[in-house]
Design a protein around this motif. Structure first.
Motif, PDB file in Angstrom:
ATOM      1  N   ASN A  78     -12.065 -13.203   4.845  1.00 26.32           N
ATOM      2  CA  ASN A  78     -10.730 -13.685   4.520  1.00 26.32           C
ATOM      3  C   ASN A  78     -10.673 -14.144   3.058  1.00 26.32           C
ATOM      4  O   ASN A  78     -10.690 -15.332   2.754  1.00 26.32           O
ATOM      5  CB  ASN A  78     -10.338 -14.826   5.467  1.00 26.32           C
ATOM      6  N   GLY A  79     -10.593 -13.168   2.170  1.00 26.43           N
ATOM      7  CA  GLY A  79     -10.601 -13.443   0.744  1.00 26.43           C
ATOM      8  C   GLY A  79      -9.401 -14.219   0.252  1.00 26.43           C
ATOM      9  O   GLY A  79      -9.526 -15.070  -0.632  1.00 26.43           O
ATOM     10  N   VAL A 101     -17.858 -21.287  -9.098  1.00 29.35           N
ATOM     11  CA  VAL A 101     -16.682 -20.926  -8.303  1.00 29.35           C
ATOM     12  C   VAL A 101     -15.829 -19.912  -9.059  1.00 29.35           C
ATOM     13  O   VAL A 101     -15.312 -18.969  -8.454  1.00 29.35           O
ATOM     14  CB  VAL A 101     -15.869 -22.173  -7.902  1.00 29.35           C
ATOM     15  N   ARG A 102     -15.718 -20.056 -10.355  1.00 24.14           N
ATOM     16  CA  ARG A 102     -14.959 -19.058 -11.134  1.00 24.14           C
ATOM     17  C   ARG A 102     -15.624 -17.690 -11.056  1.00 24.14           C
ATOM     18  O   ARG A 102     -14.948 -16.666 -10.947  1.00 24.14           O
ATOM     19  CB  ARG A 102     -14.786 -19.521 -12.577  1.00 24.14           C
ATOM     20  N   ARG A 103     -16.960 -17.651 -11.085  1.00 24.61           N
ATOM     21  CA  ARG A 103     -17.666 -16.361 -10.921  1.00 24.61           C
ATOM     22  C   ARG A 103     -17.398 -15.776  -9.538  1.00 24.61           C
ATOM     23  O   ARG A 103     -17.188 -14.566  -9.396  1.00 24.61           O
ATOM     24  CB  ARG A 103     -19.169 -16.533 -11.152  1.00 24.61           C
ATOM     25  N   VAL A 104     -17.400 -16.627  -8.519  1.00 28.89           N
ATOM     26  CA  VAL A 104     -17.106 -16.158  -7.160  1.00 28.89           C
ATOM     27  C   VAL A 104     -15.688 -15.602  -7.098  1.00 28.89           C
ATOM     28  O   VAL A 104     -15.448 -14.527  -6.532  1.00 28.89           O
ATOM     29  CB  VAL A 104     -17.314 -17.285  -6.119  1.00 28.89           C
ATOM     30  N   LEU A 105     -14.740 -16.318  -7.695  1.00 25.75           N
ATOM     31  CA  LEU A 105     -13.343 -15.856  -7.677  1.00 25.75           C
ATOM     32  C   LEU A 105     -13.177 -14.552  -8.459  1.00 25.75           C
ATOM     33  O   LEU A 105     -12.411 -13.680  -8.039  1.00 25.75           O
ATOM     34  CB  LEU A 105     -12.417 -16.940  -8.234  1.00 25.75           C
ATOM     35  N   ASP A 106     -13.881 -14.413  -9.575  1.00 25.97           N
ATOM     36  CA  ASP A 106     -13.826 -13.150 -10.329  1.00 25.97           C
ATOM     37  C   ASP A 106     -14.365 -12.002  -9.480  1.00 25.97           C
ATOM     38  O   ASP A 106     -13.781 -10.915  -9.434  1.00 25.97           O
ATOM     39  CB  ASP A 106     -14.639 -13.250 -11.627  1.00 25.97           C
ATOM     40  N   GLY A 111     -13.943  -7.181  -6.159  1.00 25.50           N
ATOM     41  CA  GLY A 111     -14.518  -6.419  -5.049  1.00 25.50           C
ATOM     42  C   GLY A 111     -14.234  -6.974  -3.671  1.00 25.50           C
ATOM     43  O   GLY A 111     -14.865  -6.543  -2.701  1.00 25.50           O
ATOM     44  N   GLY A 112     -13.358  -7.967  -3.577  1.00 27.05           N
ATOM     45  CA  GLY A 112     -13.021  -8.524  -2.282  1.00 27.05           C
ATOM     46  C   GLY A 112     -14.075  -9.484  -1.761  1.00 27.05           C
ATOM     47  O   GLY A 112     -15.047  -9.814  -2.447  1.00 27.05           O
ATOM     48  N   ALA A 118     -21.704 -11.457  -1.622  1.00 30.78           N
ATOM     49  CA  ALA A 118     -22.962 -10.939  -2.169  1.00 30.78           C
ATOM     50  C   ALA A 118     -23.376 -11.731  -3.410  1.00 30.78           C
ATOM     51  O   ALA A 118     -24.553 -12.068  -3.575  1.00 30.78           O
ATOM     52  CB  ALA A 118     -22.824  -9.452  -2.492  1.00 30.78           C
ATOM     53  N   LEU A 119     -22.416 -12.031  -4.281  1.00 27.55           N
ATOM     54  CA  LEU A 119     -22.708 -12.835  -5.464  1.00 27.55           C
ATOM     55  C   LEU A 119     -23.213 -14.214  -5.046  1.00 27.55           C
ATOM     56  O   LEU A 119     -24.208 -14.709  -5.570  1.00 27.55           O
ATOM     57  CB  LEU A 119     -21.460 -12.976  -6.343  1.00 27.55           C
TER      58      LEU A 119
END
Length: 136
Positions: A78-79, A101-106, A111-112, A118-119
């Motif tokens: 659930n992105g 968190v910004r890297r996760v959001l990017d 890529g959903g 995965a990151l």
């Protein structure tokens, strides 16, 4: 505590349920109930997922609850909801946590939920490896 004793985890969860019933506005028993599945090496069941989400509703200012809930939302694919949960953390000025968190959001945008998850797991593995090196 990484125990695989199913009876011990069942009893521990009973106590967490009792704590929640005694103090239904306290987020801690809900979070601990959710975390007990990870500590037992089990996938959280539907009640555990509802518990972490309920804990965030009770304490939306808690960054740790935001991270736990957002992670679970990514696990569930659930992105969109994860993005909404992470947004306040990404806007925070609290340094490395907000950068993560910004890297996760990017990654989520590119890529959903699977890419963001995965990151997250990759970053978690790097941190664990670094922690083990420091112990030596």
């Amino acid at each position: 505590a990484k125990s695989t004793d199913a009876a011990a985890w069942k009893e521990a969860r009973r106590w967490l349920i009792r704590a929640n019933r005694a103090e239904p506005t306290a987020p801690e028993p809900l979070l601990r109930f959710y975390q007990s599945f990870e500590m037992a090496g089990e996938k959280p069941n539907a009640n555990a997922v509802a518990s972490v989400r309920g804990a965030l509703e009770l304490a939306p200012e808690d960054d740790g609850l935001r991270l736990a809930t957002g992670y679970q939302l990514l696990e569930d694919g659930n992105g969109d909801e994860a993005r909404a949960v992470f947004a306040p953390l990404a806007a925070s000025a609290h340094g490395e946590g907000s950068a993560f968190v910004r890297r996760v959001l990017d990654s989520l945008a590119q890529g959903g939920a699977p890419a963001a998850l995965a990151l997250w797991k990759s970053e978690e593995a790097k941190a664990e490896t670094g922690s083990q090196r420091k112990k030596r």
